[in-house]
Write an enzyme that holds these catalytic residues in place. Sequence first.
Site, PDB file in Angstrom:
ATOM      1  CE1 TYR A 115       5.565  -5.453 -21.701  1.00  0.00           C
ATOM      2  CE2 TYR A 115       6.764  -3.397 -21.379  1.00  0.00           C
ATOM      3  CZ  TYR A 115       6.127  -4.288 -22.210  1.00  0.00           C
ATOM      4  OH  TYR A 115       6.047  -4.031 -23.561  1.00  0.00           O
ATOM      5  CB  ILE A 139      -4.756  15.722 -18.512  1.00  0.00           C
ATOM      6  CG1 ILE A 139      -5.167  15.807 -19.985  1.00  0.00           C
ATOM      7  CG2 ILE A 139      -3.255  15.835 -18.360  1.00  0.00           C
ATOM      8  CD1 ILE A 139      -4.772  17.114 -20.639  1.00  0.00           C
TER       9      ILE A 139
END
Length: 312
Positions: free
Chosen positions: A149, A209
């Site tokens: 990307y 998290i």
Amino acid sequence: MPGKRVLVTGAAGFIGSHTVDRLIADGHSVLGVDDLSTGSEANLQSVSRESRFEFKAADVAEAKEIHSIVESFQPESIIHLAALVSVPRAESEPALNYRLNIQATQEICEAARSHQVRRIVFASSAAVYGECSDLPLAESAPTIPLGQYGSAKRISEQLLAGYHASYGIETVCFRYFNVYGPRQDPASPYSGVVSIFGDRYRAGKPVVIFGDGSQSRDFVYVGDVATANTLASTLESPTSGTFNCCTGISTSLLDLIDVLNERFPGVPKPGHEAARPGDIRHSLGDPSAITAALGFTPSTPFATGLRSLLDV
Ligand SMILES: NC(=O)c1ccc[n+]([C@@H]2O[C@H](COP(=O)([O-])OP(=O)(O)OC[C@H]3O[C@@H](n4cnc5c(N)ncnc54)[C@H](O)[C@@H]3O)[C@@H](O)[C@H]2O)c1
């Protein structure tokens, strides 16, 4: 100043739809193009009855189609936002990444050259820098993308630089950092952490998290990005260059959790899991170049932007 004619690719997406809203509010005429692969026409509801707005469903990587759209609309600028935005998908489908994140840029450049478009504004990404420890990142920092990307975004920047050098097309590349705000799809696992966490807190569910939560990002509000896109595509004076689109302010995941806990005090505390290999720990940009060139500084404080996301 009379309104400009601006073509926006990826118009039905998150950043695209806010950019269209802003262009229309400022008196410009807009043709939005999108194949609706990740975007939705619902994002364009507020402009759908506006006479200065048109929408066309089309694939921007199809050369014939994009040429005929540019030929008939005759834009002064193109804001090219359409892309394969999922980093994991770009890794697993490199040919698709090539088609949407490189070839489509080439088609846009060629259509602009053939039909005398003055300027292209391109959605690049902080992903072009890869993991650079010398923060905040200035545009002169080395670009060592970590995968398909980021590499494709860097190649597109260079394609645009070539069209600027060879044919004088004005080209503006914005390296967006972590954009957040309303209309970012929280259902997508690849969506920004702000919208995913915001969505879970609103539903009363705890978040997970990865790591200790000290990892940090430069979160930039989508309304500010829309302002930058609008400015860059409509400025009268010649405008070209590559600019970070960021705030220069570091916000950790724990900072984000603090704001969410304050707003939704009943939600159970976050769980922690091991940090994911390959995740960048810290990302922070230096916004001074965009401020100097465009007279623009993202101005929405994180708490304000987050509130507008949670209030939708
Ligand atoms: N959101 C961020 O934090 C961020 C950060 C850096 C860069 N960017 C870049 O900004 C741009 C916009 O991203 P976004 O977050 O709004 O994502 P998004 O998925 O909401 O928008 C992308 C839009 O492009 C459309 N699209 C995809 N392929 C297409 C094709 N072949 N033809 C026509 N339309 C097509 C999709 O339907 C979608 O509406 C992308 O280029 C992305 O890489 C975003």
